[in-house]
Design a protein around this motif. Structure first.
Motif, PDB file in Angstrom:
ATOM      1  N   GLY A  35     -28.770   6.167  36.877  1.00  0.00           N
ATOM      2  CA  GLY A  35     -29.765   7.228  36.875  1.00  0.00           C
ATOM      3  C   GLY A  35     -30.471   7.341  38.209  1.00  0.00           C
ATOM      4  O   GLY A  35     -30.728   8.456  38.704  1.00  0.00           O
ATOM      5  N   TYR A  36     -30.785   6.202  38.824  1.00  0.00           N
ATOM      6  CA  TYR A  36     -31.443   6.225  40.131  1.00  0.00           C
ATOM      7  C   TYR A  36     -30.489   6.725  41.212  1.00  0.00           C
ATOM      8  O   TYR A  36     -30.860   7.558  42.044  1.00  0.00           O
ATOM      9  N   LEU A  37     -29.252   6.224  41.200  1.00  0.00           N
ATOM     10  CA  LEU A  37     -28.286   6.620  42.220  1.00  0.00           C
ATOM     11  C   LEU A  37     -28.001   8.115  42.183  1.00  0.00           C
ATOM     12  O   LEU A  37     -27.749   8.744  43.221  1.00  0.00           O
ATOM     13  N   GLU A  38     -28.043   8.689  40.993  1.00  0.00           N
ATOM     14  CA  GLU A  38     -27.746  10.118  40.843  1.00  0.00           C
ATOM     15  C   GLU A  38     -28.938  11.005  41.196  1.00  0.00           C
ATOM     16  O   GLU A  38     -28.781  12.224  41.318  1.00  0.00           O
ATOM     17  N   SER A  39     -30.107  10.426  41.343  1.00  0.00           N
ATOM     18  CA  SER A  39     -31.285  11.212  41.696  1.00  0.00           C
ATOM     19  C   SER A  39     -31.451  11.239  43.213  1.00  0.00           C
ATOM     20  O   SER A  39     -30.727  10.568  43.940  1.00  0.00           O
ATOM     21  N   SER A  40     -32.416  12.002  43.664  1.00  0.00           N
ATOM     22  CA  SER A  40     -32.722  12.059  45.095  1.00  0.00           C
ATOM     23  C   SER A  40     -34.055  11.394  45.405  1.00  0.00           C
ATOM     24  O   SER A  40     -34.530  11.447  46.543  1.00  0.00           O
ATOM     25  N   ALA A  41     -34.670  10.758  44.416  1.00  0.00           N
ATOM     26  CA  ALA A  41     -36.013  10.223  44.564  1.00  0.00           C
ATOM     27  C   ALA A  41     -36.034   8.968  45.424  1.00  0.00           C
ATOM     28  O   ALA A  41     -35.087   8.175  45.431  1.00  0.00           O
ATOM     29  N   PHE A  42     -37.137   8.768  46.118  1.00  0.00           N
ATOM     30  CA  PHE A  42     -37.343   7.557  46.915  1.00  0.00           C
ATOM     31  C   PHE A  42     -37.590   6.359  46.009  1.00  0.00           C
ATOM     32  O   PHE A  42     -36.955   5.318  46.144  1.00  0.00           O
ATOM     33  N   ALA A  43     -38.507   6.480  45.080  1.00  0.00           N
ATOM     34  CA  ALA A  43     -38.926   5.359  44.244  1.00  0.00           C
ATOM     35  C   ALA A  43     -38.418   5.503  42.823  1.00  0.00           C
ATOM     36  O   ALA A  43     -38.486   6.587  42.236  1.00  0.00           O
ATOM     37  N   GLY A  44     -37.930   4.427  42.257  1.00  0.00           N
ATOM     38  CA  GLY A  44     -37.608   4.387  40.843  1.00  0.00           C
ATOM     39  C   GLY A  44     -38.895   4.339  40.024  1.00  0.00           C
ATOM     40  O   GLY A  44     -39.995   4.251  40.580  1.00  0.00           O
ATOM     41  N   PRO A  45     -38.796   4.355  38.706  1.00  0.00           N
ATOM     42  CA  PRO A  45     -40.007   4.444  37.872  1.00  0.00           C
ATOM     43  C   PRO A  45     -40.942   3.258  38.032  1.00  0.00           C
ATOM     44  O   PRO A  45     -42.169   3.431  38.022  1.00  0.00           O
ATOM     45  N   TYR A  46     -40.413   2.049  38.187  1.00  0.00           N
ATOM     46  CA  TYR A  46     -41.283   0.879  38.270  1.00  0.00           C
ATOM     47  C   TYR A  46     -41.924   0.746  39.648  1.00  0.00           C
ATOM     48  O   TYR A  46     -43.089   0.362  39.765  1.00  0.00           O
ATOM     49  N   LEU A  47     -41.181   1.076  40.692  1.00  0.00           N
ATOM     50  CA  LEU A  47     -41.781   1.053  42.024  1.00  0.00           C
ATOM     51  C   LEU A  47     -42.877   2.108  42.126  1.00  0.00           C
ATOM     52  O   LEU A  47     -43.929   1.872  42.731  1.00  0.00           O
ATOM     53  N   ALA A  48     -42.657   3.262  41.523  1.00  0.00           N
ATOM     54  CA  ALA A  48     -43.677   4.312  41.537  1.00  0.00           C
ATOM     55  C   ALA A  48     -44.964   3.826  40.876  1.00  0.00           C
ATOM     56  O   ALA A  48     -46.069   4.060  41.386  1.00  0.00           O
ATOM     57  N   ASP A  49     -44.837   3.128  39.737  1.00  0.00           N
ATOM     58  CA  ASP A  49     -46.016   2.569  39.074  1.00  0.00           C
ATOM     59  C   ASP A  49     -46.842   1.734  40.043  1.00  0.00           C
ATOM     60  O   ASP A  49     -48.076   1.813  40.070  1.00  0.00           O
ATOM     61  N   GLN A  50     -46.150   0.912  40.826  1.00  0.00           N
ATOM     62  CA  GLN A  50     -46.830  -0.087  41.641  1.00  0.00           C
ATOM     63  C   GLN A  50     -47.321   0.444  42.981  1.00  0.00           C
ATOM     64  O   GLN A  50     -48.166  -0.175  43.620  1.00  0.00           O
ATOM     65  N   LEU A  51     -46.800   1.590  43.407  1.00  0.00           N
ATOM     66  CA  LEU A  51     -47.237   2.151  44.683  1.00  0.00           C
ATOM     67  C   LEU A  51     -48.498   2.997  44.567  1.00  0.00           C
ATOM     68  O   LEU A  51     -49.152   3.276  45.579  1.00  0.00           O
ATOM     69  N   LEU A  52     -48.858   3.389  43.371  1.00  0.00           N
ATOM     70  CA  LEU A  52     -49.999   4.287  43.214  1.00  0.00           C
ATOM     71  C   LEU A  52     -51.286   3.698  43.788  1.00  0.00           C
ATOM     72  O   LEU A  52     -52.009   4.372  44.529  1.00  0.00           O
ATOM     73  N   LEU A  53     -51.596   2.452  43.457  1.00  0.00           N
ATOM     74  CA  LEU A  53     -52.862   1.868  43.920  1.00  0.00           C
ATOM     75  C   LEU A  53     -52.905   1.700  45.433  1.00  0.00           C
ATOM     76  O   LEU A  53     -53.885   2.123  46.062  1.00  0.00           O
ATOM     77  N   PRO A  54     -51.903   1.094  46.082  1.00  0.00           N
ATOM     78  CA  PRO A  54     -51.997   0.997  47.545  1.00  0.00           C
ATOM     79  C   PRO A  54     -52.049   2.353  48.238  1.00  0.00           C
ATOM     80  O   PRO A  54     -52.752   2.508  49.244  1.00  0.00           O
ATOM     81  N   PHE A  55     -51.339   3.355  47.722  1.00  0.00           N
ATOM     82  CA  PHE A  55     -51.413   4.681  48.330  1.00  0.00           C
ATOM     83  C   PHE A  55     -52.806   5.274  48.155  1.00  0.00           C
ATOM     84  O   PHE A  55     -53.338   5.914  49.065  1.00  0.00           O
TER      85      PHE A  55
END
Length: 272
Positions: A205-225
């Motif tokens: 699912g990740y390989l077929e998408s064009s997104a930078f972050a997968g669902p779990y990385l996105a969860d964890q990047l919100l606070l530092p951003f």
């Protein structure tokens, strides 16, 4: 706090940097403990060193490999100076793992993470401790059948028996600007093939998408951003966890993490 309470009062104090040891005492996640204290220590006035003992590879939490290869490299791009080492694996339910982390202070800076860059490598590693080796062999066989990866891309790592019992399958896709790691944890009553197929499906699912972050990385990047006060990244469809975290961040920091769907199905998260 009490059951049914409608209000919570938060009175932040001063962050005290220094040397800390947190021993969970069970297989509770060392990665989640790290994420709890990491952001405050980055905003402290002097370096810190952490020794975290407990679970390093357990369900419902990011394994150490994800922290080290997916999460921390993005923080370093934001200016953070963090080094993390895995001293000993710890699986559920026994625990007993240990990670060591050095943190130098420095507030994160806004960055844009909207493209992965080119694909550099893919790999699969099955870790096994105190369990029959054929479990890992079956997992790797399933991965090779699904992806037709070369022998050199697939490995089995047998850990000392005293670090088990435990099993985890890690699938890694390394791009120029980000590394996605998908994990499948061994569970009593779950065949190795089923575990591997779930992990394979998530990586596909990740390989077929064009997104930078997968669902779990996105969860964890919100606070530092949000703490950086700006920046953006693309991700797959945001999870309920991400949407909830965005609402909590807005209440505490008065900054909005806004998700916008893009034409090809990815979503762009931007801090306002």
């Amino acid at each position: 706090m009490a059951v049914g309470a409608r209000e919570i009062t938060f009175r932040p104090g001063t962050v005290d940097a220094g040397e800390y040891r947190f021993a969970v005492g069970t297989a509770g996640s060392t990665g989640l403990v790290l994420q709890t204290v990491l952001m405050p220590l980055l905003l402290a006035n002097r370096p810190s060193r952490l020794v975290l003992e407990g679970g390093t590879h357990n369900m419902l939490a990011p394994p150490f490999d994800f922290i080290a290869k997916s999460f921390l490299p993005i923080l370093r791009r934001m200016g953070a100076r963090i080094e993390a080492r895995l001293a000993r694996h710890g699986f559920y339910p026994r625990g007993g793992g240990r990670i060591e982390v050095d943190v130098l202070p420095g507030a994160p800076s806004p960055i844009e993470c909207v493209g992965r860059g080119g694909l550099l490598s893919t790999s699969a590693t099955a870790y096994i401790a105190g369990l029959p080796l054929d479990i890992a062999e079956r997992e790797i066989a399933c991965v090779r059948k699904a992806f037709d990866w070369a022998d050199r891309s697939c490995a089995i790592r047998e850990l000392p028996e005293e670090q088990g019992p435990g099993n985890i399958l890690l699938l890694e896709a390394e791009y120029e600007h980000v590394t996605e790691i998908v994990s499948g944890f061994g569970q009593l009553g779950v065949p190795a093939e089923r575990l591997a197929k779930r992990a394979v499906g998530r990586l596909k699912g990740y390989l077929e998408s064009s997104a930078f972050a997968g669902p779990y990385l996105a969860d964890q990047l919100l606070l530092p951003f949000a703490l950086a006060g700006g920046g953006a990244f693309t991700t797959v469809k945001p999870s309920q966890h991400s949407l909830t975290a965005a609402k909590v961040i807005e209440r505490f920091l008065d900054r909005r993490c806004v998700f916008t769907q893009l034409p090809l199905g990815a979503h762009r998260m931007k801090v306002h």
